[in-house]
Write a protein that holds these residues in place. Sequence first.
Motif, PDB file in Angstrom:
ATOM      1  N   ASP A 108      67.713  77.948  82.498  1.00  0.00           N
ATOM      2  CA  ASP A 108      68.301  78.762  81.751  1.00  0.00           C
ATOM      3  C   ASP A 108      68.689  80.056  82.600  1.00  0.00           C
ATOM      4  O   ASP A 108      69.758  80.805  82.345  1.00  0.00           O
ATOM      5  N   LYS A 109      67.868  80.337  83.377  1.00  0.00           N
ATOM      6  CA  LYS A 109      68.228  81.534  84.408  1.00  0.00           C
ATOM      7  C   LYS A 109      69.525  81.494  85.227  1.00  0.00           C
ATOM      8  O   LYS A 109      70.366  82.582  85.308  1.00  0.00           O
ATOM      9  N   GLU A 133      63.174  76.926  82.465  1.00  0.00           N
ATOM     10  CA  GLU A 133      63.115  78.320  82.406  1.00  0.00           C
ATOM     11  C   GLU A 133      64.438  78.748  83.667  1.00  0.00           C
ATOM     12  O   GLU A 133      65.159  79.614  83.657  1.00  0.00           O
TER      13      GLU A 133
END
Length: 324
Positions: free
Chosen positions: A181-182, A178
């Motif tokens: 991806d950020k 996550e």
Amino acid sequence: MVDTDGEEKPVMHACGHDMHIAALMGAASLLKAATPHWQGRLLAVFQPNEERGGGARAMVEDGLYKVVPLPDVVLGQHLVKNKAGTLQIGPGYVLAGKRTFKVTIYGRGGHSSSPQECIDPVVIACAVVMRLQTIVSREIDPQETTVVTCGSFHAGYSPNAIPDQAQLTVDVRGYSTEVLDKITGKKAVRRVTVAECAASGAVEDPTIEEIEHVTPLHNDAGTVGPLKEQLNALLGGDAIQPMVPDMASDDFSILAPDGIPYAYWTLGSTPLDVWDRYESEGRLNELPDTHSPLFAPAIEPTLRIGIDTLATAALAFLRLRDSE
């Protein structure tokens, strides 16, 4: 040699892959000789291109598991600078995922005496490098472990000329998909780079091309448990150490698709006298590590333990035949 980008570069075995190959060949030979004592299917994978994160993916995408059945478990071993005769293993996250990008910034070149007639991509690129560092410090939860590195910067050839372009490589690492991806995708790295180019009046938007993508490596606890039990019996408890999570990456987990459990461990290789000297001087952090031209693994006991460990690890999951 000529690398995958078509550039000729000096090379050496600086990450232990020659030892990896020798240990796996030895373990395969040992297990082949012992086939009367076990049953099951064993596949020894001599994977290329781990450094660029492309070898495992290329093998899987090229149909590896159309040629052989999907495995029940995948095991991997890698050399490190720790003390020869030791192994490091543990459950959970042990290596980071990474995403690497090639960034091209477009300016307008000219003579250094007339910067007002140019759009200097070097200045823009410098602003991008500095601003990217604030992503970790100001956009990511401090409890998350991640790092953003600009590993290369190329622009121009002459001291009295402003070039048309500047190229960077940006390496992003973290344990959380996550968070990766950020930072990557169309988010922080792209946003910062595009905004800095716009602020400086670049002639066009930058080109941002992903060149490597490796997922975080998370050892399966149910696989590590029986593996540690067998390795303790082989080497003794003092030789088995916990594996401290590392921001290095390895594409090994791509060989375990569809939730197949896997375990990855590291094999110490520093000669005992070298380790003891550095330890006594309080300089273990200065030991030559993989990718250093001074990295020089001890052939023994590293090779013998590497062979025995791989063979024992396989036998922890293969079925033993009943003795007659």
